[in-house]
Design a protein around this motif. Sequence first.
Motif, PDB file in Angstrom:
ATOM      1  N   GLU A 110       0.838  -1.206   0.000  1.00  0.00           N
ATOM      2  CA  GLU A 110       0.000   0.000   0.000  1.00  0.00           C
ATOM      3  C   GLU A 110       0.870   1.251   0.000  1.00  0.00           C
ATOM      4  OE1 GLU A 110      -2.738  -0.205   3.230  1.00  0.00           O
ATOM      5  OE2 GLU A 110      -4.008  -1.696   2.251  1.00  0.00           O
ATOM      6  N   THR A 113       2.307   1.706  -3.431  1.00  0.00           N
ATOM      7  CA  THR A 113       1.355   2.212  -4.411  1.00  0.00           C
ATOM      8  C   THR A 113       1.399   3.742  -4.485  1.00  0.00           C
ATOM      9  OG1 THR A 113      -0.103   0.307  -4.147  1.00  0.00           O
ATOM     10  CG2 THR A 113      -1.089   2.306  -5.054  1.00  0.00           C
ATOM     11  N   ARG A 230      -1.754   2.299 -10.964  1.00  0.00           N
ATOM     12  CA  ARG A 230      -2.652   2.047  -9.832  1.00  0.00           C
ATOM     13  C   ARG A 230      -3.429   0.743 -10.042  1.00  0.00           C
ATOM     14  NH1 ARG A 230      -4.334   4.777  -5.677  1.00  0.00           N
ATOM     15  NH2 ARG A 230      -3.459   6.747  -6.441  1.00  0.00           N
ATOM     16  N   GLU A 234      -3.074  -2.373  -7.528  1.00  0.00           N
ATOM     17  CA  GLU A 234      -4.285  -2.829  -6.840  1.00  0.00           C
ATOM     18  C   GLU A 234      -4.586  -4.284  -7.190  1.00  0.00           C
ATOM     19  OE1 GLU A 234      -7.277  -0.010  -7.899  1.00  0.00           O
ATOM     20  OE2 GLU A 234      -6.680   1.432  -6.332  1.00  0.00           O
ATOM     21  N   ARG A 237      -2.249  -6.484  -5.221  1.00  0.00           N
ATOM     22  CA  ARG A 237      -2.687  -6.704  -3.841  1.00  0.00           C
ATOM     23  C   ARG A 237      -3.824  -7.717  -3.780  1.00  0.00           C
ATOM     24  NH1 ARG A 237      -2.459  -0.987  -3.286  1.00  0.00           N
ATOM     25  NH2 ARG A 237      -4.653  -0.853  -2.771  1.00  0.00           N
ATOM     26  N   LYS A 238      -4.738  -7.639  -4.736  1.00  0.00           N
ATOM     27  CA  LYS A 238      -5.833  -8.606  -4.767  1.00  0.00           C
ATOM     28  C   LYS A 238      -5.292 -10.023  -4.977  1.00  0.00           C
ATOM     29  CE  LYS A 238      -9.249  -5.334  -6.608  1.00  0.00           C
ATOM     30  NZ  LYS A 238     -10.031  -4.948  -7.813  1.00  0.00           N
TER      31      LYS A 238
END
Length: 247
Positions: A110, A113, A230, A234, A237-238
């Motif tokens: 995070e 990012t 982004r 993202e 992370r998923k």
Amino acid sequence: MSSPQPRSSAFRPLAPPRNLTRTLIERLSAEILDGTLAPGAKLPTEPEMMAALGVSRTVIREAVAALRAEGLVVTRQGVGAFVASDVRRRPFRIDPDGLQSIGEVLNVMELRTGVEVEAAGLAAERATPESLRRIERALAAIDRAVAQDEAAVDEDYAFHRAIADATGNPQFARFHEFLGRFVIPRQSVRAARGHMANPRAYLEMIQGEHRAILEGIRERQPPAARRAMRRHLENSRKRYRRLAAEG
């Protein structure tokens, strides 16, 4: 008259855990940060700590050295070790020993990012022809690794590092170097590939995200480059969350 300091519980015998030094570091750090061991307080001498804690001189010295590196303790030759006067101003760092699981890596991702999205936008504004070629070469290296059924972890890192370099701001590259080695959970990535029905398709999907980032940079479109970065992070992370759930 100053109020009495809370009685410290740090200096009591240690049970025999798997890592005495790490246990002592964590115990002392906690009491320094919560104020039980006050700023400027002198730590007991090595012999006193050895007797109180039931550990060797080596454990004491390694723990004090680690606390000094963290900015929590200062030492004065011939005098002893003292709690730092302002422990809240110690240098920012990430302990690699604290990143033992995918869940812990997600917290760093995070943070990553926020940095890398802006880096992609700046790269789209500032990339020189040579820095753009470095990004393209890094992307091609990932393609070659995927074709050879490799995990492409180092190649992936090089791609993101090339984007950081393309910002023209050396602080992005330095921060990426600091974060990057902690962010990619190599064993987890390789273990996940071992359980995938089609690991090459998985890596090619990620390559599609990388190509979108490169396209935004190549076309000098900062908003598009930021959106693509982004989306990529993202999605990463998923993917790691799914690995954590499966693990």
